[in-house]
Design a protein around this motif. Structure first.
Motif, PDB file in Angstrom:
ATOM      1  N   ASN A 135       0.799  -1.222   0.000  1.00 21.23           N
ATOM      2  CA  ASN A 135       0.000   0.000   0.000  1.00 21.23           C
ATOM      3  C   ASN A 135       0.836   1.279   0.000  1.00 21.23           C
ATOM      4  OD1 ASN A 135      -3.067  -0.778   0.422  1.00 21.23           O
ATOM      5  ND2 ASN A 135      -1.866  -2.198   1.660  1.00 21.23           N
ATOM      6  N   GLY A 136       2.083   1.171  -0.428  1.00 21.96           N
ATOM      7  CA  GLY A 136       2.895   2.370  -0.592  1.00 21.96           C
ATOM      8  C   GLY A 136       3.577   2.890   0.652  1.00 21.96           C
ATOM      9  N   GLY A 137       3.581   2.094   1.743  1.00 23.93           N
ATOM     10  CA  GLY A 137       4.289   2.508   2.950  1.00 23.93           C
ATOM     11  C   GLY A 137       3.421   2.464   4.185  1.00 23.93           C
ATOM     12  N   GLY A 138       4.023   2.794   5.307  1.00 21.48           N
ATOM     13  CA  GLY A 138       3.325   2.780   6.583  1.00 21.48           C
ATOM     14  C   GLY A 138       4.309   3.047   7.706  1.00 21.48           C
ATOM     15  N   ILE A 139       3.796   3.059   8.905  1.00 18.90           N
ATOM     16  CA  ILE A 139       4.613   3.392  10.075  1.00 18.90           C
ATOM     17  C   ILE A 139       4.515   2.268  11.102  1.00 18.90           C
ATOM     18  CG2 ILE A 139       4.925   5.000  12.012  1.00 18.90           C
ATOM     19  CD1 ILE A 139       3.852   7.209  10.145  1.00 18.90           C
ATOM     20  N   LEU A 140       5.662   1.819  11.559  1.00 16.51           N
ATOM     21  CA  LEU A 140       5.756   0.784  12.588  1.00 16.51           C
ATOM     22  C   LEU A 140       6.440   1.386  13.812  1.00 16.51           C
ATOM     23  CD1 LEU A 140       5.774  -2.169  13.685  1.00 16.51           C
ATOM     24  CD2 LEU A 140       7.951  -2.463  12.462  1.00 16.51           C
ATOM     25  N   VAL A 141       5.778   1.315  14.968  1.00 18.93           N
ATOM     26  CA  VAL A 141       6.363   1.775  16.224  1.00 18.93           C
ATOM     27  C   VAL A 141       6.414   0.586  17.173  1.00 18.93           C
ATOM     28  CG1 VAL A 141       6.221   3.374  18.160  1.00 18.93           C
ATOM     29  CG2 VAL A 141       5.376   4.075  15.905  1.00 18.93           C
ATOM     30  N   THR A 142       7.609   0.244  17.624  1.00 20.52           N
ATOM     31  CA  THR A 142       7.793  -0.877  18.537  1.00 20.52           C
ATOM     32  C   THR A 142       8.184  -0.360  19.914  1.00 20.52           C
ATOM     33  OG1 THR A 142       8.393  -2.466  16.821  1.00 20.52           O
ATOM     34  CG2 THR A 142       9.225  -2.895  19.030  1.00 20.52           C
ATOM     35  N   ILE A 143       7.434  -0.790  20.921  1.00 19.49           N
ATOM     36  CA  ILE A 143       7.766  -0.426  22.296  1.00 19.49           C
ATOM     37  C   ILE A 143       8.720  -1.488  22.839  1.00 19.49           C
ATOM     38  CG2 ILE A 143       6.903   0.175  24.570  1.00 19.49           C
ATOM     39  CD1 ILE A 143       5.925   2.023  22.300  1.00 19.49           C
TER      40      ILE A 143
END
Length: 255
Positions: A135-143
């Protein structure tokens, strides 16, 4: 406050502590929030109490079960057809995993910790990455945790530290490998945050006052600090911060 209007955010472990603060603050910033919970639906409902019904969805999944983790992603993606931000937060900490334990207890603590804190999140991170690439990208945030950097104070929780190091390494690998595909990846390493988990930790260390005496600011990190940081990262306003591990510990551990 950074605006997240139009962004769809999936937060695991959103019924309490850091996850609840992330879900609440992201929702207040305009995000459509998918809040995962294990058994505490009331906690997840409370976190999103002020978010309009059309911008929130609660999904139960027991991350002891990999099939449940897969169903969580399937249901989350199917709701609106996409996920823009995945916040990998859910985790457990067991207090009886020290080297003095019998082999059966040691093995059980490590197996459960790696299942919930590494294997299930890895499945979800994999699904997120496939979705973002399509889908052209995204954001991953890992705690993660400062325990992944410096080790933990209580050696009975070393399985937790190891698990948080594992997801950190996976997220860093994703950051390096897929930066050109517009996948932004961030790792947050909290110190001692004011949550039920930290209160349990304090009990193993002689109480809250003893813990505070070792902290530079002499207080818990407020969960809201993590929620505000995640909201900023979810805005996409710091693309070239991708790959960074962000310490949030009130200057107690400075690298």
């Amino acid at each position: 406050m950074f605006e997240l209007d139009g962004r769809i955010v999936l937060v695991t472990g959103a019924s309490k502590g850091i996850g609840a603060a992330i879900a609440r603050i992201a929702g207040a910033a305009g995000a459509t929030v998918i809040a995962h919970y294990g058994g505490d639906r009331a906690g997840a409902e409370a976190a999103l109490a002020d978010v309009p019904a059309e911008r929130k969805k609660l999904i139960q999944a027991d991350l002891h079960d990999l099939a449940a983790a897969e169903r969580l992603w399937d249901e989350a993606e199917a709701w609106k057809g996409r996920i823009d931000v995945f916040v990998n937060n859910a985790a457990i900490m067991r207090w009886n995993g020290g080297i003095e334990e019998d082999d059966e207890t040691w093995d059980a603590v490590w197996a459960e910790t790696l299942q919930v804190n590494v294997l299930a999140p890895a499945r979800l991170m994999r699904r997120a990455l496939k979705h973002f690439l399509a889908n052209g990208g995204g954001i991953l945030v890992t705690i993660s945790s400062w325990g992944a950097q410096r080790g933990v104070t209580n050696p009975a929780t070393m399985a937790y530290a190891a698990s948080k190091a594992a997801v950190k390494a996976m997220a860093q690998t994703v950051a390096r490998a897929y930066a050109k595909d517009n996948v932004l990846t961030y790792i947050i390493a909290p110190g001692v945050v004011g949550t039920q988990m930290s209160e349990s930790f304090a009990a193993t260390q002689g109480g809250t006052e003893k813990v505070f005496a070792g902290l530079a600011m002499g207080e818990w990190v407020p969960p809201e600090d993590i929620g505000n940081l995640v909201t900023f990262l979810a805005s996409g306003k710091a693309r070239h911060l991708s790959g960074a591990t962000l310490d949030v510990n009130g200057a107690t551990y400075v690298r």
